[in-house]
Design an enzyme around this catalytic site. Structure first.
Site, mmCIF file in Angstrom:
data_model
loop_
_atom_site.group_PDB
_atom_site.id
_atom_site.type_symbol
_atom_site.label_atom_id
_atom_site.label_comp_id
_atom_site.label_asym_id
_atom_site.label_seq_id
_atom_site.Cartn_x
_atom_site.Cartn_y
_atom_site.Cartn_z
ATOM 1 N N THR A 186 65.574 54.742 17.359
ATOM 2 C CA THR A 186 64.607 54.904 18.445
ATOM 3 C C THR A 186 64.312 53.597 19.176
ATOM 4 O O THR A 186 64.512 52.507 18.619
ATOM 5 C CB THR A 186 63.280 55.445 17.847
ATOM 6 N N ILE A 187 63.832 53.745 20.434
ATOM 7 C CA ILE A 187 63.154 52.633 21.100
ATOM 8 C C ILE A 187 61.713 53.067 21.352
ATOM 9 O O ILE A 187 61.038 52.560 22.236
ATOM 10 C CB ILE A 187 63.865 52.185 22.395
ATOM 11 N N THR A 228 63.078 59.140 20.945
ATOM 12 C CA THR A 228 63.884 58.840 19.751
ATOM 13 C C THR A 228 65.083 59.783 19.795
ATOM 14 O O THR A 228 65.105 60.714 20.580
ATOM 15 C CB THR A 228 63.057 59.100 18.445
ATOM 16 N N ARG A 248 64.615 49.400 10.725
ATOM 17 C CA ARG A 248 63.419 49.499 11.565
ATOM 18 C C ARG A 248 63.101 48.125 12.191
ATOM 19 O O ARG A 248 63.290 47.079 11.547
ATOM 20 C CB ARG A 248 62.259 49.932 10.673
ATOM 21 N N SER A 286 57.670 58.015 11.598
ATOM 22 C CA SER A 286 57.743 59.392 11.100
ATOM 23 C C SER A 286 59.191 59.859 11.000
ATOM 24 O O SER A 286 59.449 61.018 10.667
ATOM 25 C CB SER A 286 56.998 60.334 12.043
HETATM 26 N N1 GLY Z 1 58.683 55.729 17.059
HETATM 27 C C1 GLY Z 1 58.642 57.010 16.432
HETATM 28 C C2 GLY Z 1 58.766 56.916 14.935
HETATM 29 O O1 GLY Z 1 59.219 55.902 14.432
HETATM 30 O O2 GLY Z 1 58.432 57.840 14.263
#
Ligand code: GLY
Length: 575
Positions: free
Chosen positions: A402-403, A384, A110, A456
């Site tokens: 994801t970005i 994502t 992350r 999430s």
């Molecule tokens: N940016 C969406 C997530 O990390 O859940």
């Protein structure tokens, strides 16, 4: 939406990728920390479910070269960074749940807040949230983790050489790929949002449906990463370019990049319905949320008995348990390196039985009365992407990265072509004020230097008797774990075939706005069903997205895969 041939094997592309690898000399070995032991094949085939056909081609290439699920997953991640630029990335971050040689693992790559980040960086002098600052432009960017994550995973478990898994992505960046209709639509939407305030249009404005799109700067970055490993990105030429792009326009410095490390964590594990659920721990809220949903639904089995799938009563009971999950999420979930997240208590059977017992089968509980269950309440972006992989040796990778929003912050690193994330929006800019997904957060998710924002993302693997049974995940922000929950229910409680389970209608509730059920254009809640749901006390609201599930189920020794009909994903079974 353009239909994609889900079984097509692009032999020409594969040959080209192989040639690329050989002609560019990407063949020296990168030393591995500890490779998985050579196992005997236990499945009839390897399988992938991914967001586009180029990533499926890349995975097939890797399997044919003798790679395992981790090699294929890393090749997919780098390929999607080129061919699925709205969400695939090297300028973002994510999570990987793995099952290798019969053991579960979890890798957290992350993004982190830059060292110069502050708790109030998105507030004006009056203490109000400055609209858009955490979403667009350089100040929205968290320190990217994808490259270090892929490096860690491949060094620890991959079988092939690092350069081999980068080769497909380099090929697509340098030689181009054919642009899909959906990608152009997403580009157009993003361009409107960025509104010329970033350099996004300079890089993606010229992309046309059906034409070949080349990214030479990105090809050069990927080639350096192939040659030098993750260190180019965090402490080399690419690090210099990223840091330069932030001067006067963001907070990330070279020191932030040098400081970044992906982390191996204990996955969340739970027993459910005869399966071992292996899923994402904090800083994701997804694994805790998924386990809470599964267990509370099991506790409410008498109330769910004979209730038809997606009927008004099913929607009501599901919304009631989702309400309680989101109340806990808003209060207790954040980066475990900064905040003690009570994972064991939140997933405890007795605690969840007590929470489930609060559900009134006849009417929605008052939102204000649903407080966090362990003693005091956050929105988020739905874009994502996810990929699911199994190899014939029985290993599995479930990875969501994801970005954040499509095309992230809209900032593209000059000279590098890397799209940077807007993951800082996943922090609670101001506790109690909703983010882009409409969820609120507490101190647990307040901004601090080096901290990871709450996510999430819920890359999940179910095993039975030590063998992989299901690999599943999806994009969708706060809709991620409610979507996975519904597909798992469709599969195991309603015995639906995998493709039907993935394609079935989905809905979503998240505590706030009060008693609101979100439906999706793919299968709207309308007509008599809408009237019946409203009669139960709910407000119905359309949303433009409810996931893009990529799933693989293993029946005996044979994998089957399903890509969500909502997206441009494909599946591939490689004998
Ligand atoms: N940016 C969406 C997530 O990390 O859940």
């Amino acid at each position: 939406m353009k239909l994609i041939d889900r079984t097509r094997i692009s032999a020409g592309t594969l040959a080209l990728v192989t040639l690329t690898a050989i002609s560019t000399g990407f063949l020296e070995a990168t030393p591995a920390l500890a490779k998985a032991p050579q196992q005997k094949p236990v499945l009839t085939a390897s399988a992938v479910a991914v967001a586009d056909r180029y990533a499926a081609d890349a995975a097939e290439q890797i399997f044919r070269e003798g790679g395992n699920a981790v090699d294929a997953a890393v090749a997919i991640a780098f390929t999607l960074a080129v061919t699925y630029p709205e969400a695939g990335n090297i300028g973002g971050g994510g999570f990987m749940t793995l099952y290798v040689d019969g053991k579960p693992y979890f890798l957290d790559f992350r993004e982190r807040a830059p060292l110069a980040a502050t708790r109030t960086m998105y507030l004006d002098e009056q203490g109000n949230v400055i609209k858009g600052k955490s979403l667009y432009g350089g100040y929205a960017v968290g320190v990217p983790g994808t490259v270090d994550g892929m490096w860690e995973a491949q060094r620890r478990f991959g079988k092939l050489k690092w350069k081999q898994v980068l080769a497909p992505a380099i090929h697509y960046a340098r030689d181009g790929f054919e642009v899909d209709e959906q990608l152009v639509k997403r580009r157009d939407d993003a361009s409107k949002q960025f509104d010329g305030k970033t350099n996004f249009d300079q890089y993606f404005g010229g992309m046309k449906q059906g034409e070949t799109f080349r990214q030479p700067e990105l090809a050069a970055v990927l080639t350096r990463i192939a040659n030098d490993g993750a260190k180019d990105f965090y402490n080399g030429r690419t690090a210099d370019l990223i840091a330069a792009s932030m001067k006067g326009n963001g907070l990330i410095t070279k020191r932030d990049l040098q400081d970044y490390k992906a982390v191996w964590r204990q996955p969340v594990e739970a027993k459910w319905n005869g399966y071992d659920v292996i899923t994402a721990p904090p800083p994701s809220s997804g694994g805790v949320g998924l386990v809470q949903l599964l267990k509370m639904k099991a506790d409410l089995a008498p109330q769910f008995k004979d209730v038809p799938l997606n009927s008004p009563q099913y929607i009501h009971l599901t919304a009631e348990i989702e309400k309680r999950v989101f109340a806990d999420r808003a209060q207790y979930l954040g980066d475990p390196d900064f905040y003690k997240v009570p994972v064991a208590q939140l997933t405890d059977d007795a605690y969840l039985a007590k929470r489930a017992a609060e559900v009134d089968p006849d009417k929605p509980s008052d939102t204000k009365s649903v407080q966090p269950g362990l003693g005091t309440s956050m929105p988020e972006k739905a874009e994502t992407t996810h990929f699911s992989v199994v190899d014939r040796w029985g290993n599995a990778v479930s990875s969501t990265y994801t970005i954040n929003g499509y095309f992230g912050s809209g900032v593209v690193v000059p000279g590098a072509g890397i799209v940077l994330n807007d993951e800082m929006d996943d922090f609670a800019s101001k506790p109690g004020v909703p983010n882009m997904f409409g969820v609120v957060g507490s101190d647990a998710n307040a901004i601090a230097p080096r901290k990871r924002p709450l996510s999430s993302m819920t890359p999940t693997i179910l095993t039975k008797d030590g063998k992989v049974a299901l690999v599943i995940g999806t994009p969708g922000g706060s809709r991620i774990f409610t979507s996975i929950f519904q597909v798992v229910n469709n599969l195991y409680d309603f015995d639906m075939p995998l493709k039907d389970a993935v394609g079935a209608m989905r809905f979503h509730h998240q505590l706030l706005p009060p008693n609101t059920i979100f439906w999706e254009p793919y299968q709207p809640i309308d007509g008599p069903l809408a009237k019946q749901v409203e009669a139960k006390g709910y407000v119905l609201k359309g949303q433009d997205f409810n996931g893009d599930i990529q799933a693989i189920r293993i029946d005996g020794d044979t994998p089957e895969a399903a890509a969500d009909p909502r997206g441009r994903g494909v599946t591939r079974i490689v004998q």
